[in-house]
Scaffold this motif. Sequence first.
Motif, PDB file in Angstrom:
ATOM      1  N   ILE A  54       0.845  -1.200   0.000  1.00 52.09           N
ATOM      2  CA  ILE A  54       0.000   0.000   0.000  1.00 52.09           C
ATOM      3  C   ILE A  54       0.878   1.246   0.000  1.00 52.09           C
ATOM      4  O   ILE A  54       2.079   1.175   0.279  1.00 52.09           O
ATOM      5  CB  ILE A  54      -0.969   0.034   1.216  1.00 52.09           C
ATOM      6  CG1 ILE A  54      -0.194   0.091   2.544  1.00 52.09           C
ATOM      7  CG2 ILE A  54      -1.902  -1.175   1.213  1.00 52.09           C
ATOM      8  CD1 ILE A  54      -1.093   0.396   3.765  1.00 52.09           C
ATOM      9  N   GLY A  55       0.256   2.384  -0.306  1.00 51.56           N
ATOM     10  CA  GLY A  55       0.995   3.651  -0.288  1.00 51.56           C
ATOM     11  C   GLY A  55       0.441   4.584  -1.342  1.00 51.56           C
ATOM     12  O   GLY A  55      -0.259   4.144  -2.255  1.00 51.56           O
ATOM     13  N   PRO A  56       0.781   5.888  -1.231  1.00 48.36           N
ATOM     14  CA  PRO A  56       0.235   6.871  -2.163  1.00 48.36           C
ATOM     15  C   PRO A  56       0.609   6.568  -3.608  1.00 48.36           C
ATOM     16  O   PRO A  56       1.626   5.927  -3.875  1.00 48.36           O
ATOM     17  CB  PRO A  56       0.877   8.195  -1.727  1.00 48.36           C
ATOM     18  CG  PRO A  56       1.446   7.949  -0.380  1.00 48.36           C
ATOM     19  CD  PRO A  56       1.686   6.487  -0.247  1.00 48.36           C
ATOM     20  N   SER A  57      -0.188   7.057  -4.511  1.00 48.05           N
ATOM     21  CA  SER A  57       0.073   6.885  -5.939  1.00 48.05           C
ATOM     22  C   SER A  57       1.476   7.386  -6.297  1.00 48.05           C
ATOM     23  O   SER A  57       1.908   8.420  -5.806  1.00 48.05           O
ATOM     24  CB  SER A  57      -0.993   7.706  -6.679  1.00 48.05           C
ATOM     25  OG  SER A  57      -0.859   7.495  -8.032  1.00 48.05           O
ATOM     26  N   ILE A 218       0.937 -14.863  -2.592  1.00 48.55           N
ATOM     27  CA  ILE A 218       0.377 -13.743  -3.355  1.00 48.55           C
ATOM     28  C   ILE A 218       0.979 -12.420  -2.886  1.00 48.55           C
ATOM     29  O   ILE A 218       1.094 -12.169  -1.682  1.00 48.55           O
ATOM     30  CB  ILE A 218      -1.164 -13.718  -3.204  1.00 48.55           C
ATOM     31  CG1 ILE A 218      -1.764 -14.987  -3.828  1.00 48.55           C
ATOM     32  CG2 ILE A 218      -1.764 -12.460  -3.843  1.00 48.55           C
ATOM     33  CD1 ILE A 218      -3.235 -15.192  -3.567  1.00 48.55           C
ATOM     34  N   VAL A 219       1.377 -11.590  -3.860  1.00 52.08           N
ATOM     35  CA  VAL A 219       1.776 -10.214  -3.563  1.00 52.08           C
ATOM     36  C   VAL A 219       0.806  -9.319  -4.314  1.00 52.08           C
ATOM     37  O   VAL A 219       0.662  -9.443  -5.534  1.00 52.08           O
ATOM     38  CB  VAL A 219       3.222  -9.904  -4.013  1.00 52.08           C
ATOM     39  CG1 VAL A 219       3.631  -8.511  -3.529  1.00 52.08           C
ATOM     40  CG2 VAL A 219       4.194 -10.956  -3.500  1.00 52.08           C
ATOM     41  N   MET A 220       0.122  -8.459  -3.564  1.00 48.50           N
ATOM     42  CA  MET A 220      -0.979  -7.701  -4.148  1.00 48.50           C
ATOM     43  C   MET A 220      -0.839  -6.214  -3.854  1.00 48.50           C
ATOM     44  O   MET A 220      -0.721  -5.818  -2.702  1.00 48.50           O
ATOM     45  CB  MET A 220      -2.280  -8.219  -3.540  1.00 48.50           C
ATOM     46  CG  MET A 220      -3.505  -7.536  -4.033  1.00 48.50           C
ATOM     47  SD  MET A 220      -4.980  -8.227  -3.249  1.00 48.50           S
ATOM     48  CE  MET A 220      -4.724  -7.715  -1.580  1.00 48.50           C
ATOM     49  N   VAL A 221      -0.837  -5.404  -4.912  1.00 47.84           N
ATOM     50  CA  VAL A 221      -0.918  -3.958  -4.719  1.00 47.84           C
ATOM     51  C   VAL A 221      -2.380  -3.594  -4.581  1.00 47.84           C
ATOM     52  O   VAL A 221      -3.218  -4.074  -5.340  1.00 47.84           O
ATOM     53  CB  VAL A 221      -0.337  -3.205  -5.945  1.00 47.84           C
ATOM     54  CG1 VAL A 221      -0.579  -1.696  -5.809  1.00 47.84           C
ATOM     55  CG2 VAL A 221       1.148  -3.495  -6.108  1.00 47.84           C
ATOM     56  N   THR A 222      -2.692  -2.769  -3.580  1.00 48.03           N
ATOM     57  CA  THR A 222      -4.076  -2.308  -3.482  1.00 48.03           C
ATOM     58  C   THR A 222      -4.108  -0.857  -3.013  1.00 48.03           C
ATOM     59  O   THR A 222      -3.270  -0.440  -2.209  1.00 48.03           O
ATOM     60  CB  THR A 222      -4.916  -3.199  -2.543  1.00 48.03           C
ATOM     61  OG1 THR A 222      -6.237  -2.657  -2.481  1.00 48.03           O
ATOM     62  CG2 THR A 222      -4.336  -3.293  -1.145  1.00 48.03           C
ATOM     63  N   HIS A 223      -5.031  -0.081  -3.544  1.00 44.21           N
ATOM     64  CA  HIS A 223      -5.207   1.275  -3.012  1.00 44.21           C
ATOM     65  C   HIS A 223      -6.308   1.279  -1.963  1.00 44.21           C
ATOM     66  O   HIS A 223      -6.621   2.319  -1.395  1.00 44.21           O
ATOM     67  CB  HIS A 223      -5.502   2.271  -4.142  1.00 44.21           C
ATOM     68  CG  HIS A 223      -6.805   2.005  -4.823  1.00 44.21           C
ATOM     69  ND1 HIS A 223      -6.893   1.537  -6.113  1.00 44.21           N
ATOM     70  CD2 HIS A 223      -8.076   2.086  -4.380  1.00 44.21           C
ATOM     71  CE1 HIS A 223      -8.171   1.365  -6.418  1.00 44.21           C
ATOM     72  NE2 HIS A 223      -8.899   1.685  -5.388  1.00 44.21           N
ATOM     73  N   SER A 224      -6.899   0.092  -1.735  1.00 48.73           N
ATOM     74  CA  SER A 224      -7.974   0.002  -0.750  1.00 48.73           C
ATOM     75  C   SER A 224      -7.431  -0.549   0.557  1.00 48.73           C
ATOM     76  O   SER A 224      -7.040  -1.712   0.650  1.00 48.73           O
ATOM     77  CB  SER A 224      -9.085  -0.907  -1.273  1.00 48.73           C
ATOM     78  OG  SER A 224      -9.889  -1.336  -0.201  1.00 48.73           O
TER      79      SER A 224
END
Length: 270
Positions: A54-57, A218-224
Amino acid sequence: MTTEHLLNQSITSGQALIQNPIMSVRGLNVFYNQFHAVKNINLDIGNQQILALIGPSGCGKSSFLRCLNRMNDTISDCRITGTIEFDNQNILNKNIDPVYLRARVGMVFQKANPFPKSIFENIAFGIKIHGLSTNNQDLEHQVKKALDKVGLLKEVEHRLEQSALGLSGGQQQRLCIARAIAINPEIILMDEPCSALDPIATAKVEELIQNLKQNFSIVMVTHSMQQAKRLADRTAYFHIGELIEVNETSLIFNQPQNNLTHQYVEGKFG
Ligand SMILES: Nc1ncnc2c1ncn2[C@@H]1O[C@H](COP(=O)(O)OP(=O)(O)O)[C@@H](O)[C@H]1O
Ligand SMILES: [Mg+2]
């Protein structure tokens, strides 16, 4: 340079190194020309766990994720330093075949990207090019098994020969996950896999990801942040190219050690 030395230089709070990781990232940097996008990351990927990034755009989540199966190879001004150990090899080594690597470390993208082919062919393609089926009957069995694992078989059984592009967005994303798991990878990378989906399709894909953990890492990028809380065993917080903090998910959200993590999970910026 030893791992310990690299870690001494690291600014990361929490627990970046764990017991029996499936993959170990050490001193990883990503540059686009002169721009330093990912800075000296040390991070272990847990076996049969979900790690959320996670983290800012713009903080480097996708750049980091793409290193794990050498997808950055396709970007011409991209330069990577450091090591990523997987199955006793450094996968950044030029003598590692990226096609072979990507069969073991699969990827699912933000926007579902089925091939403009039949539902059947979307799954069968990878099985065939990796030589994983012995005959047509076995191929059909494997295709159906993959569709069943993502809960799609009942929905598409009667139209396997129709174009995958006729499926809904959520179905397409589950098809892409089926395509990834059909070739039995050990790790699956997901870059914001639900961000183009409605809440109902998101719930289905989340349930699927939770189930996949039994067989895959699993490695997952999420903005949530809610999604990270619901799914991830560990969560890593990135900020302007740096890994600020990584820990068990509940600790990241309830007792962050770093002030930047704290502000982000409280929704103060994003
Ligand atoms: N192909 C590229 N060429 C140049 N700069 C890039 C490229 N991809 C990403 N970047 C830059 O690298 C930084 C990290 O981007 P990215 O990894 O996409 O972050 P995130 O996924 O966290 O939003 C950003 O500043 C972005 O503009
Ligand atoms: Mg991204």
